[in-house]
Scaffold this motif. Sequence first.
Motif, mmCIF file in Angstrom:
data_model
loop_
_atom_site.group_PDB
_atom_site.id
_atom_site.type_symbol
_atom_site.label_atom_id
_atom_site.label_comp_id
_atom_site.label_asym_id
_atom_site.label_seq_id
_atom_site.Cartn_x
_atom_site.Cartn_y
_atom_site.Cartn_z
ATOM 1 N N ASP A 130 36.174 4.667 62.149
ATOM 2 C CA ASP A 130 35.454 5.387 63.200
ATOM 3 C C ASP A 130 34.563 6.474 62.610
ATOM 4 O O ASP A 130 33.416 6.652 63.041
ATOM 5 C CB ASP A 130 36.450 6.011 64.180
ATOM 6 C CG ASP A 130 37.153 4.958 65.036
ATOM 7 O OD1 ASP A 130 36.616 3.846 65.146
ATOM 8 O OD2 ASP A 130 38.236 5.259 65.568
ATOM 9 N N ASN A 131 35.074 7.198 61.620
ATOM 10 C CA ASN A 131 34.262 8.235 60.984
ATOM 11 C C ASN A 131 33.037 7.639 60.303
ATOM 12 O O ASN A 131 31.933 8.204 60.380
ATOM 13 C CB ASN A 131 35.098 9.012 59.955
ATOM 14 C CG ASN A 131 36.186 9.840 60.599
ATOM 15 O OD1 ASN A 131 36.143 10.120 61.796
ATOM 16 N ND2 ASN A 131 37.178 10.233 59.831
ATOM 17 N N GLN A 169 30.469 6.687 62.903
ATOM 18 C CA GLN A 169 29.749 7.862 63.396
ATOM 19 C C GLN A 169 28.684 8.306 62.393
ATOM 20 O O GLN A 169 27.542 8.618 62.780
ATOM 21 C CB GLN A 169 30.738 8.994 63.659
ATOM 22 C CG GLN A 169 31.697 8.726 64.808
ATOM 23 C CD GLN A 169 32.726 9.829 64.963
ATOM 24 O OE1 GLN A 169 32.690 10.839 64.260
ATOM 25 N NE2 GLN A 169 33.674 9.630 65.868
ATOM 26 N N THR A 170 29.049 8.331 61.106
ATOM 27 C CA THR A 170 28.066 8.692 60.075
ATOM 28 C C THR A 170 26.928 7.689 60.035
ATOM 29 O O THR A 170 25.757 8.065 59.894
ATOM 30 C CB THR A 170 28.764 8.758 58.705
ATOM 31 O OG1 THR A 170 29.844 9.695 58.766
ATOM 32 C CG2 THR A 170 27.795 9.193 57.625
ATOM 33 N N GLU A 185 25.752 5.749 62.474
ATOM 34 C CA GLU A 185 24.853 5.905 63.615
ATOM 35 C C GLU A 185 24.013 7.170 63.485
ATOM 36 O O GLU A 185 22.813 7.169 63.800
ATOM 37 C CB GLU A 185 25.673 5.940 64.910
ATOM 38 C CG GLU A 185 24.835 5.973 66.163
ATOM 39 C CD GLU A 185 25.651 5.740 67.420
ATOM 40 O OE1 GLU A 185 25.059 5.603 68.499
ATOM 41 O OE2 GLU A 185 26.892 5.685 67.307
ATOM 42 N N MET A 186 24.615 8.240 62.978
ATOM 43 C CA MET A 186 23.885 9.499 62.838
ATOM 44 C C MET A 186 22.743 9.350 61.830
ATOM 45 O O MET A 186 21.606 9.767 62.086
ATOM 46 C CB MET A 186 24.861 10.601 62.385
ATOM 47 C CG MET A 186 24.268 12.002 62.464
ATOM 48 S SD MET A 186 25.409 13.253 61.797
ATOM 49 C CE MET A 186 26.958 12.706 62.473
ATOM 50 N N ILE A 195 25.646 -0.903 66.758
ATOM 51 C CA ILE A 195 24.979 0.316 66.297
ATOM 52 C C ILE A 195 23.607 -0.013 65.727
ATOM 53 O O ILE A 195 22.595 0.632 66.053
ATOM 54 C CB ILE A 195 25.857 1.031 65.249
ATOM 55 C CG1 ILE A 195 27.172 1.487 65.883
ATOM 56 C CG2 ILE A 195 25.119 2.222 64.641
ATOM 57 C CD1 ILE A 195 28.143 2.107 64.899
#
Length: 562
Positions: A304-305, A308-309, A311-312, A349
């Motif tokens: 999950d982390n 998130q990275t 997508e960011m 994503i």
Amino acid sequence: MDLESERVLKLIFPKGVPESLENRPELFSYLEKLGTYKVEQLKKEESRLEEENKSIIEQTQDLAISNYKTFIQTSECSRQIFNEFQRTETRVDALIEKLPEFSQKCEKFLNETSEINAKRRLNSITLKRNAQLLEILELPQLMERCIREGRYEEALELAAYVQKLGQKHGEIPVINNIVVSIEASWHTMLVQLLAQLRTDLQLPRCLQVVGYLRRMQAFGNAELKLKFLQARDAWLCDVLNSIPKDDPQQHLTKTIELTRINVFNIITQYKAIFPDDNIPTSAGDLASGEGSRIFHAWLHRKIDNFLQTLEMDLQRGVSSLDAVLGQCMYFGLSFSRVGADFRALMAPIFVRVILQNFNNHIRKVNQDFESDLEKYTLINKVTSGIHRRKEEITPTDSYSPPETLLDYHPLASLCNGYLNVLNDLRLCAPISLAIDVTRTLESSLKTVAKNILLFYKQEQQAFTGNERESFVKLCSCFAYDLIPYIQRCVHAIFPQSTLTNHLGINLITLQKEKITFFDQKDILDPLKHLLPDKIDVILMQTQEAVLTSVSAPVVTTVQQET
């Protein structure tokens, strides 16, 4: 004393014998002597006694007169003796009063001397065993030194020894203090071992550190697994946070590399340290144990982390999206070895970011076209047939931009903008975006048509004949050259054969549902009253190509291929 003597005494002393005469032996001898007297002698006895008493008194007086000095001295001596006896009696009374207190103090002194003697004996024994006592008293310092120098094996042995010593002699204050000091050092060692797990450790050192933690029995099996994963996760987060974030491409590439390498290292260490956990090799072999749940919860959190990275950084913009996609797919596929293939989680994503970037770029293209059209003028615009594309001699499946766009700078710039965006999309074009890309381009072309109509409404009153003719040709170029060309480019990026195979439908259904097909009628609806028939346009272009002998200068360069 017989009965007769008692009778005689009663006769002589009717009121009782004076105390001064009681128990005197002379009295009884005198009574016996009286018992031997006759009556005449008894009658004379009283007078005899009086005379004898008088004679004794006279003799005493003569003796006192002749020896008065001696009597005076005797009296003085008697008085002094009496006074001395009184003082002695007073002192004896005082002494008797102080004797109990003196006795108590003596007993206290004896007790104190016995304690001093016991302490002296204890000191003697302590002196004899000084070396052994020093070894015990130096145990806390020795423990701290072992911890400071990293000799945890010896520290554990010392802790075990002190624990046994405390169980045997815990009532001794010194031993109790040593036990407390060792426990404090024990906690320090525990913190140091956990801190080492937060550093870059190889497998042998990890095994050693966790072995120390197990021997300390500070955590249960499940808690030890959790502490291990938390410590290694903290180190991994520090490594990832140290990556420079200035360049999204480099940050994402480095994050993928470090995450893949270090996560697999942590998994390898976990499997070696906790072999009782059957880490599954596929999604269907998930173990139901508590340790396995802890591991998979941590693994899912890491995924999950990373998502998130990902997508960011993708939203921040990367220079090579196809390279990042390849790395991410390889990364997700490699996790299948531990039953965590997450490629399906990354696809949405990428699709979302690609579509978002595509929409943003198309929006920028529309803004640029609107700006170019505001600056554009049709005065003295003479088109050259040498740059116009002839449909009868140009293949319809060519991906070269129509040369007729060179006569109209806004359309040429618009085509270049479309081609740049489509070229970026071609490098990484998900099939799932075929419909969205088509609808976005269609909406953009509708906006272009509306802008051209707005331009016509604003400028038509000032048009000359040549300018009106040029404007009609501009509309024709947009309708019959640019839109079909962009349609071919879309089909080049999303081949119809690929879509039919993927969707399981035929080409007719694909066209009917307008999947990757523009609704040209809807796009050109604002300009339909300004467009000539397509056959008339072809004839006009052919005539101009024959009559024109000199080529016109090139206005702009259109990108050649998608």
